[in-house]
Design a protein around this motif. Structure first.
Motif: not given
Ligand code: ZN
Ligand code: ZN
Ligand code: FE
Length: 723
Positions: A229-239, A243-248
């Motif tokens: 599941r992704l929220d908008p900030l997680e999407e921004r960080l991922l892309s 290019r970090p690893i984001v915990l989702l």
């Protein structure tokens, strides 16, 4: 135009309006990777010059910044998959807006001959792009094409080249369930098809990693949304280009093998960071496991020969190439917390971007802590925190640590005037510092450094309350600290309060075997009768061992006192029956948080605060009694875990009130590894804000020991300034 160590010098000549417009557009239209940290404008007599020229790089006092490594830009990505482009499917496509930087730089200034691309002379087509000011590849130092640039190779475990197209063969091998080491920006990853249970199990076996989650790489955001599941900030960080690893949060029904992240509510997900990774993933895999190419705690392998030797028993094959990595760096790891990124590890993509300090200070080298090694160098008001180096007790990591100090000193042209290290006499970083030349040295208390790290990134000045919750740190009194309420600034601090110290049964062994710390807590509450409690974890302790533990607690043998908050979380995880031993750092606390997240409750257990000469002592004994009663009565563990988090939150707010009433200081910084716990961080921030405190948590540096060097550096810089 000229690149020189102080930055970029531009001479522009033209009509008044045109020059003004040029200055405006310079900032507005700067390329994506350019960060303009300051602009100084002065008038010079016109020379009636024409055209555009870049002069050879100059020399002088250094102000340079080194760009971090960056993902493929949209233009290069389009060309990569355009059959008509001359770089169609070329894994080393790059331009001025993207590609490797920090990892390939061998010296300064940033010119091609000072990178690992020096050995690839530009072909005429690439040279034409490189020399044409209007071209996107104008002065792109790593510019290359299939004619003149690096080439892929696929090797078997013995280092022999495999026939056929390296990329197509590697994809087929991965689809067949083989383990392939893939050269990335900062080192090798070990890749397997994440949907293949057998391959994932085999990777765990060979990597000797039983439980710690593996990171995943997916082709794009749409692919990420299928597994998490992704929220908008997680999407921004991922892309983002970093290019970090984001915990989702895991998405129910995802196709990923269960052993990728067992017992964990999250996946660590990243998007491709190199053209090669884009080529591997697109249209081929729902996800690849991409875990660091190392065995357990060793540093990530980054050199071809080294990788072949060290990863021989793990990887079946090696997808590699002849562009060398000069500086290794692991992937960065982030989780999102209240609309902000929270760094668990700050490394590739962010390093060595400067962090702006509250003021100018003398240059300092700070060597950090030990378990999550990272160093920090300062110049003017900029702090350069190194990539994550890992556990210094590993000999290879210690060597990487020393190399990083000299490489960063050289490329950033910093000659430190002072060296800062932890107060802990036995940290290997302390030993390194004490043996380091004849610079003046300053020992900085661990939790004061955590506090200053958070203050510095928010540019705070003046007295501040610091709530520092972490695992272990050497206290000013020689005992183990870790649940600290400090009041102070960069110059110094007072310990205003702390968690009631408990004996850490077995010393360091209690960290790996948290049942020991649970025994300590129970001993303080119930004495020798503790073994009569109907707690499931006690059943696993042999009758022959019980008197040994009791004697050690009674006589305080190998049971140093600790106020650590990390150990409190461990003890509660044990009481709730989560686990008695851990396979990796922070495992018990992470599982406790995950458990608490599954429940909602406002319940707060009792605790006591006793104000005395040494400060206010916060005792969670009454809470632990309630927890024991709850477990005994068969209460839902989720609710108990939640109420525990609520209680710690409430106690922090009470402690801060006491310190505020005695000092009139209203600002609180939160730091220490325990604040990687999102539920706790959010709870504490909300509770303190509700009482009208100004609350700051770490956003640019990790709250764990990876951020300690930043705090050390600022404390030392201030000390030197005042002398
Ligand atoms: Zn590009
Ligand atoms: Zn070329
Ligand atoms: Fe710490």
């Amino acid at each position: 135009m000229q690149n020189n160590p102080a930055g970029v010098l531009l001479e522009a000549e033209g009509e008044h309006g045109a020059v003004d417009e040029f200055i405006c557009r310079l900032a507005e239209e700067a390329p994506p990777l350019a960060v303009i940290t300051g602009l100084t404008i002065s008038d010079i007599p016109p020379t009636a010059g024409e055209g555009f020229a870049i002069l050879a790089s100059g020399v002088g006092a250094s102000q340079v910044q080194i760009a971090p490594d960056s993902d493929v830009c949209p233009d290069c990505l389009r060309e990569l998959f355009d059959p008509a482009d001359r770089r169609y499917r070329y894994p080393f496509i790059t331009c001025t807006n993207c590609g490797p930087r920090y990892s390939i730089i061998t010296g300064i200034p940033y010119d091609r001959q000072n990178t690992t691309m020096a050995r690839f002379p530009l072909c005429s087509a690439c040279r034409a792009e490189y020399e044409e000011p209007a071209n996107r590849r104008f002065h792109a130092q790593p510019n290359a094409c299939p004619e003149c640039g690096p080439q892929l190779r696929l090797l078997d475990g013995g280092g022999r080249a495999l026939p056929g197209d390296p990329l197509a063969t590697a994809i087929r091998l991965l689809q067949d369930g083989r383990i392939v080491a893939v050269k990335g920006i900062g080192g090798f990853h070990l890749a397997v098809n994440a949907s293949n249970d057998v391959a994932v199990v085999e990777l765990r076996r060979r990597k000797r990693r039983d439980e710690k989650p593996f990171a995943l790489m997916v082709a794009d955001l749409a692919a990420a949304a299928k597994i998490a599941r992704l929220d908008p900030l997680e999407e921004r960080l991922l892309s983002g280009v970093e290019r970090p690893i984001v915990l989702l949060g895991k998405r129910p029904g995802h196709p990923i093998a269960p052993l990728v992240a067992p017992g964990n509510a999250y996946f660590g997900v990243m998007l491709p960071a190199t053209p090669l990774q884009h080529l591997l993933l697109r249209d081929n895999f729902a996800a690849l496991v991409m875990t660091s190419g190392n065995i357990s705690d060793e540093p990530i392998a980054y050199d071809d020969n080294e990788a072949l030797a060290r990863l021989a028993g793990i990887a079946d094959d090696f997808l590699t190439h002849n562009r060398e990595i000069r500086t290794r760096s692991d992937d960065s790891v982030i989780r999102v917390f209240q609309g902000n990124p929270l760094f668990l590890r700050r490394s590739r993509g962010y390093v060595p971007r400067g962090i702006t300090l509250p003021s100018l200070q003398p240059s300092v080298l700070a060597v950090g802590a030990e378990l999550k090694g990272a160093i920090c160098l300062t110049r003017g008001n900029q702090a350069f925190l190194s990539q994550h180096l890992g556990d210094l007790q590993n000999a290879a990591t210690m060597q990487a640590f020393a190399e990083t100090v000299s490489h960063l000193r050289q490329t950033l042209e910093i000659a430190p005037e002072l060296l800062a290290h932890d107060l802990h006499p036995d940290y290997l970083s302390t030993g390194y510092a004490l043996a380091y030349g004849d610079l003046p040295k300053l020992a900085v208390q661990h939790h004061h450094a955590h506090m200053a790290s958070c203050m510095a990134e928010h540019c705070l000045e003046g007295e501040t309350i610091g709530v520092i919750f972490d695992g272990t740190g050497y206290g000013s009194d020689g005992t183990i600290w870790g649940g600290e309420f400090l009041l102070g600034d960069y110059q110094g601090f007072q310990r205003k309060g702390f968690l009631c110290p408990v004996p850490q049964l077995g010393g360091d062994a209690a960290v790996r075997e948290p049942f020991r710390i649970a025994l300590s807590h129970l001993y303080l509450l119930y004495g020798a009768a503790l073994f009569k409690l109907p707690l499931p974890f006690l059943d696993a302790i042999a009758a022959t061992e019980r008197p040994i533990y009791l004697t050690a607690l009674e006589r305080q043998i190998n049971a140093p006192l600790t106020s650590s908050c990390g150990r409190l979380f461990d003890a509660v995880a044990v009481l709730l029956g989560l686990r008695s031993r851990i396979a990796y750092e922070g495992q018990a606390a992470m599982e406790l948080e995950a458990l608490a997240e599954r429940a909602t409750s406002d319940r707060v257990y009792p605790f006591t605060i006793t104000e005395g000469e040494a400060g206010a002592i916060l005792d969670f004994g009454p809470m632990l009694r309630e927890l024991v009663a709850g477990v005994t009565a068969g209460a839902e563990r989720e609710l108990l875990a939640r109420a525990f988090h609520n209680t710690v939150t409430a106690a922090v707010a009470e402690m801060c009130e006491i310190i505020r009433s005695g000092s009139r200081v209203n600002r609180v910084v939160l730091s220490g590894g325990v604040f990687q716990n999102k539920l706790l961080s959010e709870g504490v921030c909300t509770a303190l804000a509700g009482r009208e405190f100004q609350v700051y948590s770490q956003r640019l540096a990790p709250p764990n020991d990876g951020g300690v060097a930043l705090g050390q550096a600022v404390i030392a810089g201030r000390r030197l300034k005042c002398v």
